[in-house]
Design a protein around this motif. Structure first.
Motif, PDB file in Angstrom:
ATOM      1  N   ASP A  68       0.827  -1.211   0.000  1.00  0.00           N
ATOM      2  CA  ASP A  68       0.000   0.000   0.000  1.00  0.00           C
ATOM      3  C   ASP A  68       0.863   1.264   0.000  1.00  0.00           C
ATOM      4  OD1 ASP A  68      -2.225  -1.610   0.052  1.00  0.00           O
ATOM      5  OD2 ASP A  68      -2.604  -1.350   2.202  1.00  0.00           O
ATOM      6  N   PHE A  69       1.930   1.251   0.810  1.00  0.00           N
ATOM      7  CA  PHE A  69       2.823   2.408   0.874  1.00  0.00           C
ATOM      8  C   PHE A  69       3.497   2.644  -0.477  1.00  0.00           C
ATOM      9  CE2 PHE A  69       7.017   4.276   1.476  1.00  0.00           C
ATOM     10  CZ  PHE A  69       6.674   5.455   2.108  1.00  0.00           C
ATOM     11  N   MET A  70       4.008   1.590  -1.088  1.00  0.00           N
ATOM     12  CA  MET A  70       4.709   1.749  -2.365  1.00  0.00           C
ATOM     13  C   MET A  70       3.738   2.185  -3.470  1.00  0.00           C
ATOM     14  SD  MET A  70       7.801   1.290  -1.548  1.00  0.00           S
ATOM     15  CE  MET A  70       8.731   1.102  -3.050  1.00  0.00           C
ATOM     16  N   ILE A  97      10.650  -2.190  -8.776  1.00  0.00           N
ATOM     17  CA  ILE A  97      10.539  -3.547  -9.301  1.00  0.00           C
ATOM     18  C   ILE A  97      10.664  -4.498  -8.118  1.00  0.00           C
ATOM     19  CG2 ILE A  97      11.554  -5.286 -10.816  1.00  0.00           C
ATOM     20  CD1 ILE A  97      12.756  -2.856 -12.405  1.00  0.00           C
ATOM     21  N   PHE A  98       9.634  -5.308  -7.917  1.00  0.00           N
ATOM     22  CA  PHE A  98       9.640  -6.280  -6.829  1.00  0.00           C
ATOM     23  C   PHE A  98       9.727  -7.683  -7.397  1.00  0.00           C
ATOM     24  CE2 PHE A  98       7.933  -2.718  -4.542  1.00  0.00           C
ATOM     25  CZ  PHE A  98       8.381  -2.906  -3.245  1.00  0.00           C
ATOM     26  N   ARG A 145       4.414 -13.146  -3.243  1.00  0.00           N
ATOM     27  CA  ARG A 145       3.353 -12.824  -2.292  1.00  0.00           C
ATOM     28  C   ARG A 145       2.183 -12.126  -2.984  1.00  0.00           C
ATOM     29  NH1 ARG A 145       5.515 -12.644   3.038  1.00  0.00           N
ATOM     30  NH2 ARG A 145       3.349 -12.327   3.672  1.00  0.00           N
ATOM     31  N   PRO A 146       0.970 -12.624  -2.781  1.00  0.00           N
ATOM     32  CA  PRO A 146      -0.199 -12.024  -3.447  1.00  0.00           C
ATOM     33  C   PRO A 146      -0.431 -10.568  -3.058  1.00  0.00           C
ATOM     34  CG  PRO A 146      -0.892 -13.707  -1.859  1.00  0.00           C
ATOM     35  CD  PRO A 146       0.603 -13.774  -1.963  1.00  0.00           C
ATOM     36  N   GLU A 171      -1.001  -8.144  -6.180  1.00  0.00           N
ATOM     37  CA  GLU A 171      -2.286  -7.467  -6.367  1.00  0.00           C
ATOM     38  C   GLU A 171      -2.135  -5.953  -6.442  1.00  0.00           C
ATOM     39  OE1 GLU A 171      -4.501  -8.957  -3.066  1.00  0.00           O
ATOM     40  OE2 GLU A 171      -4.770 -10.938  -3.981  1.00  0.00           O
ATOM     41  N   ALA A 172      -1.109  -5.400  -5.831  1.00  0.00           N
ATOM     42  CA  ALA A 172      -0.900  -3.946  -5.828  1.00  0.00           C
ATOM     43  C   ALA A 172      -0.134  -3.471  -7.067  1.00  0.00           C
ATOM     44  CB  ALA A 172      -0.143  -3.535  -4.562  1.00  0.00           C
ATOM     45  N   ALA A 173       0.351  -4.390  -7.875  1.00  0.00           N
ATOM     46  CA  ALA A 173       1.191  -4.026  -9.026  1.00  0.00           C
ATOM     47  C   ALA A 173       0.375  -3.333 -10.115  1.00  0.00           C
ATOM     48  CB  ALA A 173       1.847  -5.281  -9.595  1.00  0.00           C
ATOM     49  N   THR A 174       1.007  -2.363 -10.776  1.00  0.00           N
ATOM     50  CA  THR A 174       0.382  -1.738 -11.946  1.00  0.00           C
ATOM     51  C   THR A 174       0.807  -2.454 -13.218  1.00  0.00           C
ATOM     52  OG1 THR A 174       2.180  -0.131 -12.070  1.00  0.00           O
ATOM     53  CG2 THR A 174       0.206   0.527 -10.866  1.00  0.00           C
ATOM     54  N   MET A 175       1.870  -3.227 -13.134  1.00  0.00           N
ATOM     55  CA  MET A 175       2.336  -4.051 -14.247  1.00  0.00           C
ATOM     56  C   MET A 175       2.907  -5.326 -13.651  1.00  0.00           C
ATOM     57  SD  MET A 175       5.014  -3.086 -17.202  1.00  0.00           S
ATOM     58  CE  MET A 175       5.004  -3.991 -18.717  1.00  0.00           C
ATOM     59  N   LEU A 176       2.564  -6.446 -14.246  1.00  0.00           N
ATOM     60  CA  LEU A 176       2.991  -7.733 -13.717  1.00  0.00           C
ATOM     61  C   LEU A 176       3.639  -8.540 -14.831  1.00  0.00           C
ATOM     62  CD1 LEU A 176       2.844  -9.376 -11.087  1.00  0.00           C
ATOM     63  CD2 LEU A 176       0.665 -10.267 -11.873  1.00  0.00           C
TER      64      LEU A 176
END
Length: 119
Positions: free
Chosen positions: A75-77, A86-87, A91-92, A96-101
């Motif tokens: 949420d913070f990122m 880039i992570f 972990r879901p 789920e928070a990604a704008t690109m996967l």
């Protein structure tokens, strides 16, 4: 306690102390794995200019975090407008928070292949 000459500074390294919520100040070595991960990310973010455009890579930084803290990190990122992060994670909460996967797998030739899952 603090080194002032450059030669001593480079020999001794950096001492980090942190105070997790509802805890006392502790040396970095005394923290749990999850606390160390959060301190490392906080230090990196503090040193990184908020308007910088270069990406930062976090390789499984969430591995030692519980679900609640992983969600808080995601949420913070997500709130950091203009930041490119880039992570590498399974972990879901972060996925789920990604704008690109982008997914990576071993292709038939034995080399790594990437596929965009979400854009």
């Amino acid at each position: 306690e603090y080194a002032t000459t450059p030669a001593v500074l480079f020999e001794e390294g950096v001492s980090i102390r942190a105070r997790p919520p509802q805890s006392e100040w502790s040396h970095f070595e005394e923290l749990s794995g999850g606390q160390k991960a959060l301190v490392a990310v906080a230090l990196q973010l503090a040193l990184h200019s908020p308007d910088a455009s270069h990406p930062c890579l976090y390789d499984e930084v969430d591995a030692a975090l519980d679900t609640r803290r992983t969600k808080a990190l995601a949420d913070f990122m997500a709130q950091r407008e203009g930041a490119q992060s880039i992570f590498v994670s399974h972990r879901p909460e972060l996925l789920e928070a990604a704008t690109m996967l982008v997914g990576c797998y071993v292709g038939e030739s034995g080399g790594s292949q990437a596929v965009s899952v979400m854009a």
